[in-house]
Each structure stands twice: as structure tokens, then as C-alpha cells.
Design a protein around this motif. Structure first.
Motif, PDB file in Angstrom:
ATOM      1  N   UNK A  99       0.836  -1.213   0.000  1.00  0.00           N
ATOM      2  CA  UNK A  99       0.000   0.000   0.000  1.00  0.00           C
ATOM      3  C   UNK A  99       0.866   1.258   0.000  1.00  0.00           C
ATOM      4  N   UNK A 100       2.037   1.175   0.624  1.00  0.00           N
ATOM      5  CA  UNK A 100       2.930   2.349   0.614  1.00  0.00           C
ATOM      6  C   UNK A 100       3.429   2.600  -0.809  1.00  0.00           C
ATOM      7  N   UNK A 101       3.632   1.532  -1.585  1.00  0.00           N
ATOM      8  CA  UNK A 101       4.060   1.708  -2.984  1.00  0.00           C
ATOM      9  C   UNK A 101       2.906   2.254  -3.822  1.00  0.00           C
ATOM     10  N   UNK A 102       1.728   1.633  -3.687  1.00  0.00           N
ATOM     11  CA  UNK A 102       0.573   2.043  -4.507  1.00  0.00           C
ATOM     12  C   UNK A 102       0.251   3.520  -4.283  1.00  0.00           C
ATOM     13  N   UNK A 117      -1.272   3.572   6.183  1.00  0.00           N
ATOM     14  CA  UNK A 117      -1.856   3.146   7.464  1.00  0.00           C
ATOM     15  C   UNK A 117      -3.361   3.435   7.496  1.00  0.00           C
ATOM     16  N   UNK A 118      -3.754   4.528   6.847  1.00  0.00           N
ATOM     17  CA  UNK A 118      -5.182   4.881   6.825  1.00  0.00           C
ATOM     18  C   UNK A 118      -5.988   3.838   6.049  1.00  0.00           C
ATOM     19  N   UNK A 119      -5.437   3.328   4.957  1.00  0.00           N
ATOM     20  CA  UNK A 119      -6.146   2.279   4.207  1.00  0.00           C
ATOM     21  C   UNK A 119      -6.293   1.014   5.056  1.00  0.00           C
ATOM     22  N   UNK A 120      -5.239   0.679   5.816  1.00  0.00           N
ATOM     23  CA  UNK A 120      -5.326  -0.489   6.702  1.00  0.00           C
ATOM     24  C   UNK A 120      -6.373  -0.253   7.789  1.00  0.00           C
TER      25      UNK A 120
END
Ligand code: NAP
Length: 311
Positions: free
Chosen positions: A177-180, A291-294
Motif C-alpha cells: 500500500x505504501x508503494x501504490x 496506514x489509513x487504508x489499513x
């Protein structure tokens, strides 16, 4: 490189020994002078049992790098910032999104740099991907993430990953997610999620995320810790100009069927270069979007129970 900053590392475990200590040794802008860890010590520097003892005994330290699990990150970072130290956080930057916002405010109030690091964003494929997708922003059609590995191989004996705040399979998944969130020129919103929960853990062993980018492109991610023996850390972005494929967590890149030469991997050296540049320019780098997506997946996800993990 201008200043040389006295640095301490806190939480001497797997990632500190595998990556941080070698990267710091090779970075002339930092001098490692002390470490704090309850059960471990590092040769050639002063060692303390915890961050409070370290801060009390080492007023000349300029910066600390926090490498313990996320559940203790906030208290350690707060202590360091209130003592006027620049702080680098391992990923994830906290056990909750609100903790990170609070730290950001404290860092500003004390005139300190706060660097919420995402090591996967320093993978060699990331910046070339970001540049190519920026040029083809209107042509992005879909994103598929597959991040699968064997938890028993990558986290042997680690209990914190199964406790609240430990993220479970999102501990590696957040790297994707950090890459996306770095390479896409559009924001990504979570629309739904499925969390596969062993009956004896507080965090998921697998997850599926259904997101949508602001241009309407679906962004789907599958994370699984029951996979092996060969890891899958892949991201595919379909565009009208061809498919961008990242493999091995960003060590390999192909665009429209052509392999791209992206140079050797240097994630952690790049992180410490960036931390140094942030301190020099009196700035912070705190991006909580992964982190927000998680957090949104925990907020919005449907839970499905599966077999006990047998911790
Ligand atoms: P780890 O080895 O399990 O933990 C690091 C060290 O933190 C431990 O050895 C322990 O040292 C200390 N610690 C553990 N629990 C603590 C507590 N409750 N209070 C204070 N200190 C505590 O974990 P890790 O694999 O290095 O991961 C640490 C962080 O780095 C995680 O956020 C992870 O996501 C991130 N990370 C890990 C990897 C990897 O490949 N392992 C890769 C990238 C990022 P003492 O017992 O000596 O205090």
C-alpha cells in the motif's frame, strides 16, 4: 552531506540488525553512539535498557531511529520528541492513525524532524514507476496487488504481529500500500474488505481490499500469509499504454513488456539519506495514507473466521 548527527537506535531485533545498523554504518551523515533494547546490545556503542534511560544519559544525541514493534512506537517517539530529538519511525508509523497525527503535531511544536519511513517506497522500481504513471495518468485502468508470503518463514516466533496494533498480514501488506499510494497519481479510497481471522489471533492472516482510485480505476489487493515457499510481492497496473509490472517488492520492473534497468536495491541506505536531508532542511515526512487504508479495512472489513494459527 553537511552535518554529522549523533544517532541512537531503539529496539534491537530483526530489522535493526538486518538493515538499520549496516545502513547507518555506511552513512557518513550519522554517527551511531548508543542503542536501547531490553534484551540486546550492540558492540562498540553505549547500551541502555530502554529509551528513557537512553535519553536521560545521552543529552548530546541528535536523533533516534525507532525499530521496535508498532505497539510501543508512540510512547517511544513522544519521549524522544519531547527531549528535542529528530525521530525516524519504522513502518508502520503507529498502532493507530491518530497516534501519528499527534506525533506530527508534537514534532512541529518542538522544531524536530519526524520521518515516518516506508522502506518499500525506496525500492528501485518505485520512482521510475511513479514518473511513468504520472505521464500516463489519464490512461490508468486498474491496479492488482498480490502480496503473499509464508508467515512462519518471515515472522518466526513473533507474537506482536498477532496482537492488536500488530496488523497481522497487513504488516507486509502495508508495504504494498505504501508503494501504490506513492506511484499512483490519483488518491485511493477503500470501498470494502474481507479479513480472514484465525480463531486464536487478534489480527488477520489474510485480507482482500477493494479500493477505487479517484479516476475510477479499481484497485484490488490480496494479502496472504499462508503462501509458500516462493513469495509473491507483485503489483500490476493496467493502462492504455500497456501494463506496468513490479515484481519482488519493487526489485524488478517491466513496462509494456520491456524490462527496465532500475539499478541495485538500496532501500535502507536511501531511507537514512532521506532522514539526513529532512534534518538538514528542518522538514518532516509523514504520510499516513498506507496506514489509513489499513485502518479503513479494519473499520469497514467483513470478518471471516478460519482455523487457529497455533501460536
Ligand atoms: P522484532 O525483531 O520482533 O522486534 C524488534 C525488537 O523490539 C525486539 O527484538 C525487542 O528487543 C524490541 N521489542 C519488542 N517488543 C517490545 C516491547 N513491547 N517494548 C519495547 N521493545 C520491544 O521485530 P522486527 O521484525 O525487527 O520488526 C520491528 C519493526 O520493523 C516492525 O514495525 C516491522 O513492521 C518493521 N519491519 C520489519 C522487517 C522485517 O523483515 N523483520 C522489515 C521491515 C520493517 P528487546 O527485547 O531487546 O527490547
Amino acid at each position: 552531506m553537511k552535518g554529522v548527527y549523533k544517532l541512537a537506535v531503539v529496539g534491537i531485533g530483526k530489522i535493526a540488525r538486518d538493515q538499520h545498523l549496516p545502513a547507518i554504518a555506511a552513512q557518513p551523515g550519522f554517527e551511531l553512539v548508543a542503542c536501547a533494547s531490553r534484551n540486546a546490545s550492540v558492540d562498540g556503542v553505549r547500551n541502555y535498557p530502554d529509551i528513557d534511560a537512553l535519553l536521560a544519559a545521552e543529552p548530546a544525541i541528535d536523533a533516534v531511529s525507532l525499530c521496535a514493534p508498532p505497539q510501543v512506537r508512540y510512547a517511544q517517539a513522544l519521549a524522544a520528541l519531547e527531549a528535542g530529538k529528530h525521530v525516524m519511525l519504522e513502518k508502520p508509523p503507529g498502532a493507530s492513525v491518530s497516534e501519528v497525527a499527534a506525533l506530527d503535531e508534537v514534532a512541529r511544536a518542538h522544531g524536530c524532524t519526524l520521518f515516518a519511513s516506508w522502506h518499500s517506497r525506496a525500492a528501485s522500481a518505485v520512482e521510475p514507476s511513479r514518473e511513468w504513471l504520472a505521464k500516463n495518468a489519464g490512461a490508468i485502468r486498474s491496479v492488482e496487488v498480490r502480496w503473499k508470503e509464508d508467515v512462519r518463514r518471515w515472522h518466526p516466533g513473533q507474537q506482536w504481529i498477532w496482537e492488536p496494533g500488530g496488523l497481522g498480514v497487513f504488516d507486509p501488506g502495508i508495504n504494498a500500500l505504501s508503494i501504490v499510494t506513492r506511484i499512483l497519481p490519483h488518491e485511493v479510497a477503500l470501498r470494502g474488505a474481507t479479513l480472514t481471522m484465525p480463531s486464536d489471533t487478534s489480527t488477520p492472516i489474510a485480507a482482500q481490499l477493494d479500493c477505487i482510485a479517484t479516476n475510477g480505476a479499481p484497485v484490488r489487493a490480496v494479502f496472504d500469509w499462508r503462501h509458500g515457499p516462493v513469495e509473491e510481492w507483485d503489483i500490476d497496473v493496467e493502462t492504455d499504454a500497456g501494463r506496468l509490472s513490479m515484481r519482488e517488492g519493487g526489485k524488478r520492473l517491466s513496462i509494456a513488456g520491456k524490462d527496465i534497468d532500475i539499478g541495485r536495491e538500496r532501500e535502507y541506505p536511501a531511507l537514512y539519506e532521506h532522514f539526513h536531508a529532512l534534518i538538514e532542511t528542518k522538514t518532516s515526512d509523514v504520510d499516513v495514507r498506507p496506514l489509513r487504508l489499513v485502518a479503513d479495512a479494519f473499520l469497514n472489513g467483513r470478518r471471516v473466521e478460519t482455523d487457529a494459527f497455533g501460536r
